[in-house]
Enzyme design. Structure first.
Site, PDB file in Angstrom:
ATOM      1  CE  LYS A 124      -2.448   1.742   3.719  1.00 13.62           C
ATOM      2  NZ  LYS A 124      -2.292   2.783   3.519  1.00 13.62           N
ATOM      3  CD  GLU A 193      -6.265   7.102   6.974  1.00 14.54           C
ATOM      4  OE1 GLU A 193      -5.350   7.134   6.236  1.00 14.54           O
ATOM      5  OE2 GLU A 193      -6.056   8.416   9.153  1.00 14.54           O
TER       6      GLU A 193
HETATM    7  O1  KIV Z   1      -1.018   2.421   8.593  1.00 17.15           O
HETATM    8  C1  KIV Z   1      -2.287   1.924   8.648  1.00 17.15           C
HETATM    9  O2  KIV Z   1      -2.556   1.669   9.559  1.00 17.15           O
HETATM   10  C2  KIV Z   1      -3.212   2.656   7.400  1.00 17.15           C
HETATM   11  C3  KIV Z   1      -4.956   2.298   8.085  1.00 17.15           C
HETATM   12  C4  KIV Z   1      -4.880   3.464   9.241  1.00 17.15           C
HETATM   13  C5  KIV Z   1      -5.265   2.317   7.202  1.00 17.15           C
HETATM   14  O3  KIV Z   1      -2.902   3.195   6.630  1.00 17.15           O
END
Ligand code: KIV
Length: 276
Positions: A124, A193
């Site tokens: 991600k 988010e």
């Molecule tokens: O770093 C994380 O845990 C995240 C979540 C808040 C989606 O990006």
């Protein structure tokens, strides 16, 4: 071939990108949580969580920093390895930390490390239209990608705090366009988010890939929260979208089961967890 699934004693195959996409098509809400170690990974997996994220939120909840900025690739690999050992069924996504994807070649090197050394199944990264080239390059090398839009915690010092994003119609339109572009160049999931419900819904309708929300309202394809927040471990002020699922439970496993059910039944998020 595929005997590893039998060896792991599984009644059904693990979740993968195709499963997640089918869930969107069938309207089955996707339940996601963060985890950072093997014990909690085992627990959330057993509770029926579909996707586990080793988030760079580990910088705040594990390491005690005020932001996610100090987290390194080595930190994420260490925690991803631990989580991977605890999972049997859930899909494992790991965060690319701050400044670990400033150009396509650096992004590919670090994504490969998260997958090969950590065991991540998807990476991600935070960013909008500015990350299109990087996502395209990763996708061209068959790296599964989740693109994180809306509030981008790695940009907290640039934004000036953890604030709701996309309230201004022009900004909202840019976000929808960026989400489409990222999908078109190969992003497999979009994470949104802290955006108003209406924007969460618009992005979800505009995309064929699953949209996972955190503070993005009820209309997205799935929800994610930080594990420590839902277990009431986080002290002090928590974001509006957090619900403490330990309320009424003695055991964390029961709380996580209730979270999964509340997401599936679309009882979470309730209006008090949402932004307008
Ligand atoms: O770093 C994380 O845990 C995240 C979540 C808040 C989606 O990006």
């Amino acid at each position: 071939m595929y005997t590893q699934l039998e060896q792991r004693g599984m009644s059904e195959p693990p979740i993968n990108v195709a499963t997640l996409r089918n869930m969107k098509e069938e309207g089955v809400a996707i339940a996601c949580l963060t985890a950072y170690d093997a014990s909690f990974a085992q627990l959330v997996d057993l509770a029926g969580v579909d996707l586990v994220l080793v988030g760079d939120s580990l910088g705040m909840v594990i390491q005690g920093h005020d932001t996610t900025v100090p987290v390194t690739v080595d930190d994420v690999i260490y925690h991803t390895r631990s989580v991977a050992r605890g999972l049997r069924h859930a899909f494992l996504v790991s965060d690319m930390p701050f400044m670990s994807y400033t150009d396509p070649s650096q992004a590919l090197d670090n994504a490969v490390r998260l997958m090969q050394e950590g065991g991540a199944m998807m990476i991600k990264l935070e960013g909008g239209a500015d990350q299109v080239e990087i996502v395209k390059y990763l996708a061209r090398h068959d790296i599964p990608v989740c693109a994180h839009l809306g509030l981008k915690p790695q940009s907290v010092h640039k934004i000036g705090g953890f604030k709701v994003q996309g309230r201004d119609p022009k900004h909202a339109a840019r976000m929808i366009e960026a989400a489409k572009q990222l999908q078109d160049v190969g992003a497999d999931i979009v994470l949104l988010e802290c955006v108003p419900n209406e924007l969460g819904e618009a992005v979800t309708k505009a995309l064929a890939v699953p949209v996972i929300g955190i503070g993005a309202g009820p209309a997205v394809d799935g929800q994610i929260l930080v594990l420590y927040d839902i277990l009431g471990i986080t002290l002090g002020r928590t974001p509006r979208f957090v619900r403490n699922f330990m309320t009424g439970h003695d055991a964390p496993l029961d709380a996580v089961r209730e979270y999964v059910k509340a997401v599936r039944d679309r009882q979470y998020p309730a209006p008090e967890h949402c932004f307008s």
